[in-house]
Design an enzyme around this catalytic site. Structure first.
Site, short mmCIF file in Angstrom:
data_model
loop_
_atom_site.label_atom_id
_atom_site.label_comp_id
_atom_site.label_asym_id
_atom_site.label_seq_id
_atom_site.Cartn_x
_atom_site.Cartn_y
_atom_site.Cartn_z
N TYR A 1 -1.05 -0.10 -3.20
CA TYR A 1 -0.39 -1.39 -3.00
C TYR A 1 -0.96 -2.08 -1.76
CZ TYR A 1 3.46 -4.73 -2.32
OH TYR A 1 4.21 -5.87 -2.16
N SER B 1 2.03 -9.17 1.36
CA SER B 1 3.05 -8.23 1.82
C SER B 1 2.71 -7.76 3.23
CB SER B 1 3.10 -7.00 0.89
OG SER B 1 3.87 -5.95 1.45
#
Length: 251
Positions: free
Chosen positions: A152, A139
């Site tokens: 995350y 990501s």
């Protein structure tokens, strides 16, 4: 990008980017193993592929607990595994104060331990044929700071480290390992999260405002990048990090 004769496992393929890339691999000739925690969603993806006359199976399992069995079932069904796409993951929200130890442990288990174990057992099979490709779906949050994505971000930065480590360790075995870093991408799941927010219009505005292209990504745009990283035409590419983010990480 012809994947005829190739066997591909995609985790988290019951929806979103995972489903889209599973369908696109199948369209290009691959035999596809679909993994997802949801049997219902996973079988939906399989049926979509079969309706087009292509080959797919569903393999249930939690990537953080069942990695060895997942790989074994792919090999039992198709005789080998050529491509592994580590796509399954969760996205907890919160800064370090808002994030619990449980949030941290669960995210690391799924987003890091899962790809680690799946890669470990897939590589054992890939070494036998001296060929294999692993594509890790990381990501932009693994590259730059994004508000309230603390845990995350940690997990996706770790996944980039895993990508580079695997790439250098197994290059002599004909195994390539690359990572894709998507920016914010429109999906059914994202739409549901936006709708559930206190102010959906403002939530969407904030998401779009930090992207130089002033729009969200599309699932197929991310899927094409995954296909490219996995295809034989990209055979000189390993240890690479591809950002598909509308320019978010360039500013």
């Amino acid at each position: 990008m012809d994947f005829s004769g190739k066997v591909v496992l995609i985790t988290g393929a019951g929806s979103g980017i995972g489903r889209k890339v599973a369908i696109m691999f199948a369209e290009r000739g691959a035999k596809v193993a679909v993994n997802d925690l949801s049997e219902h969603r996973g079988n939906e993806t399989v049926e979509m592929i079969k309706q087009e006359g292509k080959t797919a199976i569903f393999i249930a399992g939690d990537v953080s607990k069942d990695a060895k069995q997942i790989i074994e079932k792919v090999v039992q069904a198709f005789g080998k595994i050529d491509i592994l796409v580590n796509n399954a993951g969760i996205v907890p929200y919160g800064n370090v104060e808002e994030s619990s130890e449980e949030d941290f442990e669960k995210t690391i288990q799924i987003n890091v331990k899962g790809p680690f174990l799946l890669s470990k057992f897939a590589i054992e099979e890939m070494k036998k044929q001296k060929y294999g490709v692993i594509v890790n779906i990381a990501s932009e949050a693994g590259l730059v700071g994004i508000p309230r994505r603390c845990v995350y971000s940690v997990s996706k930065a770790a996944l980039l480290g895993l990508t580079r480590s695997l790439a250098v360790d197994y290059v002599d075995f004909g195994i390539r390992v690359n990572a894709i870093c998507p920016g914010t991408t429109y999906s059914q799941g994202l739409a549901e999260r936006v709708k559930a927010s206190p102010d959906p219009e403002e939530t969407m505005r904030r998401m779009v405002s930090r992207i130089p292209m002033k729009r969200l990504g599309k699932e197929e745009e991310i899927a094409f990048a995954i296909l490219f990283a996995a295809c034989d035409e990209a055979s000189f590419m390993t240890g690479s990090i591809l950002n598909i983010d509308g320019g978010s990480t360039m500013v």
